[in-house]
Design a protein around this motif. Structure first.
Motif, PDB file in Angstrom:
ATOM      1  N   ALA A  36      65.064  13.469  -1.919  1.00  0.00           N
ATOM      2  CA  ALA A  36      63.871  13.558  -2.511  1.00  0.00           C
ATOM      3  C   ALA A  36      63.965  13.713  -3.937  1.00  0.00           C
ATOM      4  O   ALA A  36      62.855  13.743  -4.594  1.00  0.00           O
ATOM      5  N   GLY A  37      65.138  14.106  -4.428  1.00  0.00           N
ATOM      6  CA  GLY A  37      65.214  14.281  -5.849  1.00  0.00           C
ATOM      7  C   GLY A  37      64.230  15.274  -6.391  1.00  0.00           C
ATOM      8  O   GLY A  37      64.173  16.432  -5.748  1.00  0.00           O
ATOM      9  N   GLU A  38      63.656  15.207  -7.430  1.00  0.00           N
ATOM     10  CA  GLU A  38      62.807  16.082  -7.906  1.00  0.00           C
ATOM     11  C   GLU A  38      61.285  16.198  -7.578  1.00  0.00           C
ATOM     12  O   GLU A  38      60.591  16.986  -7.664  1.00  0.00           O
ATOM     13  N   PHE A  39      61.327  15.702  -6.077  1.00  0.00           N
ATOM     14  CA  PHE A  39      60.063  15.778  -5.452  1.00  0.00           C
ATOM     15  C   PHE A  39      60.259  16.525  -4.196  1.00  0.00           C
ATOM     16  O   PHE A  39      59.399  16.619  -3.418  1.00  0.00           O
ATOM     17  N   LYS A  40      61.518  17.224  -3.892  1.00  0.00           N
ATOM     18  CA  LYS A  40      61.541  18.061  -2.611  1.00  0.00           C
ATOM     19  C   LYS A  40      60.530  19.115  -2.685  1.00  0.00           C
ATOM     20  O   LYS A  40      60.058  19.319  -1.395  1.00  0.00           O
ATOM     21  N   ALA A  41      60.304  19.839  -3.733  1.00  0.00           N
ATOM     22  CA  ALA A  41      59.166  20.994  -3.560  1.00  0.00           C
ATOM     23  C   ALA A  41      57.890  20.358  -3.248  1.00  0.00           C
ATOM     24  O   ALA A  41      57.063  21.084  -2.396  1.00  0.00           O
ATOM     25  N   ALA A  42      57.627  18.922  -3.702  1.00  0.00           N
ATOM     26  CA  ALA A  42      56.257  18.457  -3.203  1.00  0.00           C
ATOM     27  C   ALA A  42      56.374  18.207  -1.685  1.00  0.00           C
ATOM     28  O   ALA A  42      55.266  18.165  -1.031  1.00  0.00           O
ATOM     29  N   VAL A  43      57.471  17.824  -1.402  1.00  0.00           N
ATOM     30  CA  VAL A  43      57.575  17.146   0.085  1.00  0.00           C
ATOM     31  C   VAL A  43      57.453  18.444   1.069  1.00  0.00           C
ATOM     32  O   VAL A  43      56.666  18.441   1.859  1.00  0.00           O
ATOM     33  N   ASP A  44      58.091  19.688   0.495  1.00  0.00           N
ATOM     34  CA  ASP A  44      58.012  20.704   1.512  1.00  0.00           C
ATOM     35  C   ASP A  44      56.456  21.247   1.335  1.00  0.00           C
ATOM     36  O   ASP A  44      56.202  21.938   2.399  1.00  0.00           O
ATOM     37  N   ARG A  45      55.906  21.171   0.161  1.00  0.00           N
ATOM     38  CA  ARG A  45      54.511  21.782  -0.027  1.00  0.00           C
ATOM     39  C   ARG A  45      53.387  20.870   1.059  1.00  0.00           C
ATOM     40  O   ARG A  45      52.771  21.224   1.827  1.00  0.00           O
TER      41      ARG A  45
END
Length: 182
Positions: free
Chosen positions: A50-59
């Motif tokens: 997910a690259g730079e979007f990993k934190a957004a996915v987790d949230r």
């Protein structure tokens, strides 16, 4: 007068001794207070791509976990095959469900480069994995309205109707036994 006192005293002793003689009394919850029993289906996701979007996915996954009871999104463990794969790419965000609860989410940088809120995009795409269709055009209060709600919309939470639909989609399904999942 003495007989009434003795009879009243004997009655009190029997009432107090009843639980000792017959076993402990158990409270039976009324239909209105009984806790709801929900079988939770756990869906795993792999955000390693997910690259730079990993934190957004987790949230986004956490938002769904806060919002519904019948399904839980968890990161896949080391070496575990994930139900949902998350991939960052340069296109537009999209989901390719292989079944209810499984498939691939592409978090396209194109939308984020235009100014769309990454957590809303991630939660929206996970909504597809939970069986929800796009609802376009739609208001910002509907997560599945997606980009039609406009750039200013940052609401990452599903509406009451969207939550209810996910609950219906997963109710009664034995945990881990959704149709077509691998």
């Amino acid at each position: 007068m003495r007989v009434r006192t003795l009879t009243g005293g004997l009655a009190a002793v029997l009432v107090l001794a009843g639980p000792l003689l017959n076993g402990p009394a158990e409270a039976v919850p009324s239909a209105g207070t009984a806790p709801r029993q929900v079988a939770v289906d756990v869906l795993t996701y792999d955000a390693s791509r997910a690259g730079e979007f990993k934190a957004a996915v987790d949230r986004g996954a956490a938002i769904w976990n806060e919002s519904v009871e019948s399904v839980e999104l968890r990161p896949a463990g080391s070496g575990e095959s994930a139900d949902v794969r998350i991939v960052a790419d340069d296109g537009w965000p999209r989901s390719v469900p292989s079944s209810q609860g499984g498939g691939t989410v592409y978090l396209g940088r194109e939308a984020m480069d235009q100014g769309y809120y990454a957590i809303r995009v991630a939660a929206h795409e996970l909504g597809h994995m939970l069986g929800l269709p796009d609802r376009k055009p739609g208001p910002c209060s509907d997560l599945m309205s997606g980009a039609s709600a406009g750039l200013s919309c940052t609401n990452p939470y599903p509406s009451a109707a969207e939550k209810a639909q996910v609950e219906r989609n997963f109710e009664g399904a034995p945990a881990g036994a959704l149709l077509g999942r691998s």
